[in-house]
Write an enzyme that holds these catalytic residues in place. Sequence first.
Site, mmCIF file in Angstrom:
data_model
loop_
_atom_site.group_PDB
_atom_site.id
_atom_site.type_symbol
_atom_site.label_atom_id
_atom_site.label_comp_id
_atom_site.label_asym_id
_atom_site.label_seq_id
_atom_site.Cartn_x
_atom_site.Cartn_y
_atom_site.Cartn_z
ATOM 1 N N LYS A 108 0.852 -1.231 0.111
ATOM 2 C CA LYS A 108 0.109 0.047 -0.042
ATOM 3 C C LYS A 108 0.946 1.098 0.032
ATOM 4 O O LYS A 108 1.815 1.330 0.662
ATOM 5 C CB LYS A 108 -0.942 0.050 1.294
ATOM 6 C CG LYS A 108 -1.850 -1.162 1.188
ATOM 7 C CD LYS A 108 -3.086 -0.659 0.294
ATOM 8 C CE LYS A 108 -4.083 -1.808 0.044
ATOM 9 N NZ LYS A 108 -5.187 -1.482 -0.496
ATOM 10 N N LYS A 217 -13.076 -8.715 -9.593
ATOM 11 C CA LYS A 217 -13.704 -9.533 -8.593
ATOM 12 C C LYS A 217 -14.963 -10.213 -8.999
ATOM 13 O O LYS A 217 -15.934 -9.693 -9.924
ATOM 14 C CB LYS A 217 -14.151 -8.489 -7.516
ATOM 15 C CG LYS A 217 -13.136 -7.809 -6.856
ATOM 16 C CD LYS A 217 -13.379 -6.974 -5.776
ATOM 17 C CE LYS A 217 -12.229 -6.323 -4.891
ATOM 18 N NZ LYS A 217 -11.593 -5.312 -5.611
#
Length: 333
Positions: A108, A217
């Site tokens: 991140k 997804k």
Amino acid sequence: MSVFDVEQLVLGMRVVQLPLRTRFRGVTEREIALFPGPFGWGEFGPFLEYAPAESSRWLASAIEAAHVGWPEPVRGSVQVNATVPAVAAGEVAGVLARYDGTRTAKVKVAEPGQRLSDDLDRVAAVREAMGPDARIRVDANGGWSVEQATDALGRLAAYGLEYAEQPCATVEELRDLRITLARNGIDVPVAADESIRKAEDPLRVARLEAADVIVVKVAPLGGVRRALDVVAETGLPAVVSSALDSSVGIRAGLALAAALPRLDHACGLATLGLFDGDVVTESLVPQGGSISLRSVEPDPELLDRWAAPDHRRAWWADRVRAAYALLPHFVHR
Ligand SMILES: [Mg+2]
């Protein structure tokens, strides 16, 4: 009447509240519905604020898992990535130790309140800990402007990046960034994640040449078959990731990753570590950096242990009916 008549679905539905290790999207529990069917269990877990139209694609995905089944896999296991949150460089080795054998890390970056030097130190620590052969991708969650992303990726490129995930917020910015990176000789591919939620999004990303890789997804796209079609239409390499799923939802993500004709990147399916509870006794977690395909069957005792109160079950029953009424055209009733 079809095999997945809505009242039949509601009748077999289980609703659970799974405890999360840390607060996520403002909650400490993940509430999901699960349906049994002849092909296994389906997970229906649109986030609580999602409206029926959006939720209907998630329902299509759950119906596919339970009542339709998935296409034949072309691989028996799927490599997954470790995730390094926006921690201090000194904590990186401890985070990576939880992902034994994993050869890809997602790091991140662009965390609000942090500086670029924090990102550089963190990525350097990951490279140091994992060695020169590991793949490192960064995820900015749309946190940079085109200018900031160009500067940051120009420096981070020194550590060798597999790609940068959603460096900027919009599709237009991603397109502009790719042009700018090429002009400056910065060799970092761009991946689109948040830019892809609905089936039409990947096509737009591909049309605008806004990304080199797409993150997909299963549930938001409406199921494995639908996602396969969407990926094929874009012609871009895909990475499969999860949406804070139980093992049942992870299994659907694995079905997609296992059926993609081409899979060049580790997938973001090692997310069960975010939970303190699951519906199966043997969670679908990686071993040696990959997750093997196997069937998952919720454990009756765990379904009872995490069962949501009756009024939540009633709320989900209404939600299923509303989503069912708007099921996408590709679901054959
Ligand atoms: Mg992401």
